[in-house]
Structure formats: structure tokens, C-alpha cells
Write an enzyme that holds these catalytic residues in place. Structure first.
Site, PDB file in Angstrom:
ATOM      1  N   GLU A 140      60.366 -31.927  17.594  1.00 38.49           N
ATOM      2  CA  GLU A 140      60.618 -33.371  17.422  1.00 38.49           C
ATOM      3  C   GLU A 140      61.581 -33.964  18.448  1.00 38.49           C
ATOM      4  O   GLU A 140      62.558 -34.615  18.081  1.00 38.49           O
ATOM      5  CB  GLU A 140      61.131 -33.611  15.994  1.00 38.49           C
ATOM      6  CG  GLU A 140      60.155 -33.125  14.936  1.00 38.49           C
ATOM      7  CD  GLU A 140      60.710 -33.190  13.521  1.00 38.49           C
ATOM      8  OE1 GLU A 140      61.812 -33.702  13.324  1.00 38.49           O
ATOM      9  OE2 GLU A 140      60.019 -32.702  12.596  1.00 38.49           O
ATOM     10  N   GLU A 143      52.203 -27.875   9.830  1.00 35.60           N
ATOM     11  CA  GLU A 143      52.924 -28.275   8.608  1.00 35.60           C
ATOM     12  C   GLU A 143      52.034 -29.145   7.725  1.00 35.60           C
ATOM     13  O   GLU A 143      52.472 -30.169   7.185  1.00 35.60           O
ATOM     14  CB  GLU A 143      54.220 -29.031   8.978  1.00 35.60           C
ATOM     15  CG  GLU A 143      55.132 -28.243   9.893  1.00 35.60           C
ATOM     16  CD  GLU A 143      56.454 -28.942  10.213  1.00 35.60           C
ATOM     17  OE1 GLU A 143      56.794 -29.920   9.518  1.00 35.60           O
ATOM     18  OE2 GLU A 143      57.135 -28.509  11.136  1.00 35.60           O
TER      19      GLU A 143
HETATM   20  O1  G3I Z   1      71.063 -25.657   2.185  1.00 42.03           O
HETATM   21  C1  G3I Z   1      71.527 -26.762   1.406  1.00 42.03           C
HETATM   22  C2  G3I Z   1      72.216 -26.295   0.195  1.00 42.03           C
HETATM   23  O2  G3I Z   1      73.359 -25.565   0.573  1.00 42.03           O
HETATM   24  C3  G3I Z   1      72.572 -27.500  -0.693  1.00 42.03           C
HETATM   25  O3  G3I Z   1      73.131 -27.058  -1.870  1.00 42.03           O
HETATM   26  C4  G3I Z   1      71.326 -28.334  -0.987  1.00 42.03           C
HETATM   27  C5  G3I Z   1      71.640 -29.581  -1.795  1.00 42.03           C
HETATM   28  O4  G3I Z   1      70.763 -30.619  -1.503  1.00 42.03           O
HETATM   29  O5  G3I Z   1      70.762 -28.717   0.212  1.00 42.03           O
HETATM   30  C6  G3I Z   1      70.354 -27.624   1.004  1.00 42.03           C
HETATM   31  O6  G3I Z   1      69.794 -28.093   2.171  1.00 42.03           O
HETATM   32  C7  G3I Z   1      68.536 -28.681   2.081  1.00 42.03           C
HETATM   33  C8  G3I Z   1      67.557 -27.867   2.926  1.00 42.03           C
HETATM   34  O7  G3I Z   1      66.312 -28.521   2.988  1.00 42.03           O
HETATM   35  C9  G3I Z   1      67.349 -26.449   2.392  1.00 42.03           C
HETATM   36  O8  G3I Z   1      66.834 -26.490   1.101  1.00 42.03           O
HETATM   37  C10 G3I Z   1      68.633 -30.092   2.604  1.00 42.03           C
HETATM   38  O9  G3I Z   1      69.394 -30.880   1.716  1.00 42.03           O
HETATM   39  C11 G3I Z   1      67.278 -30.698   2.760  1.00 42.03           C
HETATM   40  O10 G3I Z   1      67.382 -31.937   3.447  1.00 42.03           O
HETATM   41  C12 G3I Z   1      66.405 -29.783   3.588  1.00 42.03           C
HETATM   42  O11 G3I Z   1      65.144 -30.374   3.723  1.00 42.03           O
HETATM   43  C13 G3I Z   1      64.279 -29.751   4.648  1.00 42.03           C
HETATM   44  C14 G3I Z   1      64.003 -30.716   5.811  1.00 42.03           C
HETATM   45  O12 G3I Z   1      63.087 -30.091   6.698  1.00 42.03           O
HETATM   46  C15 G3I Z   1      65.271 -31.043   6.582  1.00 42.03           C
HETATM   47  O13 G3I Z   1      64.955 -31.874   7.653  1.00 42.03           O
HETATM   48  C16 G3I Z   1      62.986 -29.457   3.944  1.00 42.03           C
HETATM   49  O14 G3I Z   1      63.206 -28.467   2.928  1.00 42.03           O
HETATM   50  C17 G3I Z   1      61.951 -28.926   4.939  1.00 42.03           C
HETATM   51  O15 G3I Z   1      60.694 -28.841   4.321  1.00 42.03           O
HETATM   52  C18 G3I Z   1      61.849 -29.904   6.105  1.00 42.03           C
HETATM   53  O16 G3I Z   1      60.933 -29.376   7.052  1.00 42.03           O
HETATM   54  C19 G3I Z   1      60.675 -30.217   8.169  1.00 42.03           C
HETATM   55  C20 G3I Z   1      60.365 -29.296   9.322  1.00 42.03           C
HETATM   56  O17 G3I Z   1      61.417 -28.401   9.521  1.00 42.03           O
HETATM   57  C21 G3I Z   1      60.092 -30.105  10.604  1.00 42.03           C
HETATM   58  N1  G3I Z   1      59.055 -31.082  10.393  1.00 42.03           N
HETATM   59  C22 G3I Z   1      59.244 -31.962   9.246  1.00 42.03           C
HETATM   60  C23 G3I Z   1      59.446 -31.128   7.973  1.00 42.03           C
HETATM   61  C24 G3I Z   1      59.541 -32.020   6.767  1.00 42.03           C
HETATM   62  O18 G3I Z   1      60.660 -32.836   6.832  1.00 42.03           O
END
Ligand code: G3I
Length: 380
Positions: free
Chosen positions: A179, A290
Site C-alpha cells: 500500500e 486478500e
Molecule cells: O495487537 C493489538 C492488541 O494488543 C490489542 O489488545 C487489540 C485491541 O484492539 O488490538 C490489537 O491490534 C489489532 C490488530 O489487528 C491485531 O489483532 C488492531 O487493533 C487492529 O487494527 C488490527 O487490524 C488489522 C488491520 O490489518 C490493521 O491495519 C486486521 O486484523 C487485518 O485484517 C488488516 O489486514 C490488512 C492487511 O494487512 C493489508 N490490507 C488490508 C487488510 C485489511 O485492513
């Protein structure tokens, strides 16, 4: 008056009698009204596993969180049954691997790789260089100022070398840069995401070239991908094309283009075909990295936490249509990965709005859309 009533009564009897004759139903067996909830899944015993169905075309993958693989038997069994490739959803991102400088956390990523190896699955690594889910120390010094380009690229090189070397020969493809391009403007001069700390540090997009070179040196056999979203829309499609073409022309080791494919049931077939027609001329592997097909066509669609018959019907049409397109480009597409496993968990879900984006339902059973895809693929 009396006469009129008699005539209308006879009219009613005649109507009921004709309905009986037409439908063959007794009056109390009126044809079933369309149900609004819980459509029946495709019977499991008629189902061919996804990895068998697509076996001659490409690996079929799922993104997973390591705790799902470890703690959920249903997840474990579904992955083994249906998928031939796996992508860690979060645990291989920089903030998971090296949140604190010099302190590597490999456990979750190792577990996923071991699981894949034990089950004869490929692994896509995701992702090495991104503006998001990257620890501050990669961008800023202890005073909060942006690092110099020299320091930042040295650190990036060390990071990529450590991660790619660890999984050399085990991870066949890496999303090296994720990205990096700007959205929502057709202006070809506004190519890059300029608010990315990587761009700000370098003053340009040269970090992209560097990241690919570092990854290639660490594992010369790994397939190296650029990965992005909104890839089917004209304004972004062309930027992605120009980026990959430029990298190739400069001799940078890039081997693949990852189309994230975060789409929905209302996708435009023409947009996808136009995109694939353009990208296939790049001479790199194309992968859907994805894939999810949300049941909502827009943010304003009414939210639901129930998988309605309407949702089911829209996916029953949309999914085979999508996989027909994919099958038409199978000589260019070397992998398709869903960004999840089944409808019980997806990054798209909110408490009052479930997206139901996959072919397997919340109980990991094949949805009607699955049966429709299977029928279409078998008929090819
Ligand atoms: O790790 C923390 C944890 O410590 C905390 O307690 C918790 C509370 O909300 O959050 C955790 O982090 C989260 C992380 O996923 C792991 O679960 C983040 O808040 C959350 O924002 C994060 O979201 C991920 C997102 O990428 C971040 O940009 C999604 O799971 C994941 O599916 C998503 O994947 C992205 C690809 O990497 C790139 N393309 C888009 C795709 C969808 O957004």
C-alpha cells in the site's frame, strides 16, 4: 344487492378453486413464502474441498490469526480440509515481529509456518514494508524526529534480512511492500502515499526499490510481490501498473503483483477484467491476496447480523461470476487467498454489521455460493 353478493361469493369460490387447480395445493398448503433468514447451506457430502476444486489452477489460501490455528479445532480442521496456502493476518507484520528494537517475537509466526509445513501448505509472508502496523523506532528517533534516510534504510535492511532469512525456503512469496500508493486521485503525478513515514524519510519512493533488493538478497528464490487495494479502479489501477512496470524496467527484483481484492457482491465485472487485461501485460505473477466479497454494496446498505436469504442469493450469483473471471485468467493468476477462513471471523465485522464475505458460513459449512462456484468450475 342479494344477487350481487351471490355473484361475488361465487367469484371467490371460483378463484380458490382455480388456485387449487393451478398449484395442485390444498387451500392450507399455500406455496412457501420466501424466507428471510438462515438459508440452507450446500450439503456437505456433495462438496469438493476448495483446494481440490482449484487444484489444477492455483493454490487457494486463507489468512489466519495464529490463535485461531492453535485454539480452535474447527478452524484447524477447515484449514486442513480446504486450503493449500496460508497467510498470517497480523503476526508477521513489523509491529508483531520486532515491536521493540532488537527484540524479535517469532513464536506466532513460527507456529503458523510449522502448521503449514506439517499440512503441506504454502505460506505467503505478509508484510515487510508498510506505513501501518510498523513500530515507531523504524521511523522516529528518541525525540520523535524522523530518522535520516541512511539510518532508516539500514534498519529496514536489517529487519528484512532477519525475517526473510529466518523463513528462507519456507515462505514462497512475500508481500515486500504494501500500500505505498495514494488513493482517490486520478492524477498520475500524485502517485505515492506522501504521508507515509517511509516516503517522508526518503523524500521519495526509493525505499520501495531498496526493500525489494534487501528481500531478494535474503532469499533469491522467494517470489517478491507489491500488494495493494482499490486496484480495480481506474485511478489506482494505473498507478499500480506504473509502479510495477517502473520497478521491472529498473531491474528491481519484483515477481508478483498482489491484488488485495477487498470487494463486495456488487463488483463490476468490467472493472476486474480491464484490470487483469492491463496487469497481465506486466509479465509478473498475479495473485488475489486478500479476497473477501462483503454482502454490502455500500456503507449505506442496511446492517444485519443475520445471514439473510437476500445475502445468500446475491453471493450465489456474485461468487461464481467472480471465479469465472478468475478462471479465465488462470494462466496469469498464481494464487487466490481469502482474507479469512469462514464467516465466523473477518476483519470487516462490526458488532451490529456482519459482512459474511466468504464461501464457508459461520459454522464453517459450505454456503450456497460454494455450491454455485463448484458447479461452475466443474462445468468448465
Ligand atoms: O495487537 C493489538 C492488541 O494488543 C490489542 O489488545 C487489540 C485491541 O484492539 O488490538 C490489537 O491490534 C489489532 C490488530 O489487528 C491485531 O489483532 C488492531 O487493533 C487492529 O487494527 C488490527 O487490524 C488489522 C488491520 O490489518 C490493521 O491495519 C486486521 O486484523 C487485518 O485484517 C488488516 O489486514 C490488512 C492487511 O494487512 C493489508 N490490507 C488490508 C487488510 C485489511 O485492513
Amino acid at each position: 344487492m342479494k344477487n350481487n353478493r351471490t355473484i361475488s361469493q361465487w367469484g371467490c369460490y371460483f378463484l380458490v378453486l382455480s388456485m387449487f387447480m393451478i398449484t395442485g395445493c390444498a387451500k392450507d398448503e399455500i406455496p412457501e413464502v420466501k424466507k428471510t433468514t438462515t438459508p440452507t447451506p450446500t450439503p456437505a457430502d456433495t462438496i469438493v474441498p476448495l483446494k481440490t476444486l482449484f487444484g489444477k489452477m492455483f493454490p487457494i489460501g486463507a489468512a489466519v490469526a495464529s490463535n485461531q490455528v492453535l485454539s480452535s479445532a474447527i478452524q484447524y480442521n477447515t484449514l486442513r480440509k480446504h486450503f493449500s496456502s496460508i497467510t498470517p493476518e497480523n503476526c508477521m507484520k513489523p509491529d508483531a515481529i520486532e515491536r521493540v528494537k532488537g527484540v524479535f517475537t517469532w513464536a506466532e509466526a513460527d507456529r503458523i509456518v510449522a502448521f503449514a509445513q506439517a499440512n503441506n501448505m504454502k505460506v505467503r509472508g505478509h508484510c515487510l514494508t508498510w506505513h501501518s502496523q510498523t513500530p515507531d523506532w523504524m521511523f522516529y528517533d528518541e525525540n520523535g524526529a524522523l530518522l535520516s534516510k541512511e539510518v532508516a534504510l539500514k534498519q529496514l535492511k536489517e529487519y528484512i534480512t532477519a525475517v526473510v532469512s529466518r523463513y528462507k525456503g519456507k515462505i514462497y512469496a512475500w508481500d515486500v511492500v504494501n500500500e505505498a500508493l495514494s488513493d482517490w486521485t486520478p492524477d498520475a503525478n500524485d502517485m505515492y502515499r506522501k504521508d507515509s513515514p517511509w516516503y517522508k524519510i526518503c523524500g521519495d519512493a526509493s525505499y520501495i526499490d531498496s526493500a525489494f533488493v534487501y528481500a531478494h538478497r535474503a532469499d533469491p528464490n522467494a517470489k517478491l510481490f507489491y500488494n495493494d487495494y482499490n486496484e480495480i479502479y481506474g485511478w489506482k489501477r494505473n498507478k499500480i501498473y506504473n509502479l510495477v512496470k517502473g520497478l521491472k524496467d529498473r531491474g528491481i527484483p519484483i515477481h508478483g503483483l498482489g491484488m488485495q481484492a477487498h470487494w463486495n457482491v456488487g463488483f463490476s465485472e468490467n472493472d476486474i477484467r480491464t484490470t487483469l487485461d492491463l496487469y497481465k501485460t506486466l509479465g509478473v505473477d498475479l495473485q488475489l491476496t486478500e479476497l473477501d466479497l462483503s454482502v454490502y454494496k455500500s456503507d449505506t446498505d442496511a446492517s444485519s447480523t443475520v445471514y439473510t436469504t437476500a445475502f445468500s442469493e446475491s453471493q450465489e450469483l456474485a461468487y461464481p461470476k467472480l471465479f469465472k473471471i478468475i478462471a479465465d485468467y488462470k494462466s496469469y493468476i498464481t494464487g487466490v487467498t481469502f482474507w479469512g477462513v469462514a464467516d465466523d471471523y473477518t476483519w470487516l465485522d462490526k458488532s451490529d454489521r456482519k459482512a459474511f464475505p466468504f464461501l464457508l458460513n459461520t459454522n464453517h459449512q459450505p454456503k450456497k455460493a460454494y455450491g454455485a462456484v463448484q458447479k461452475m468450475i466443474k462445468a468448465l
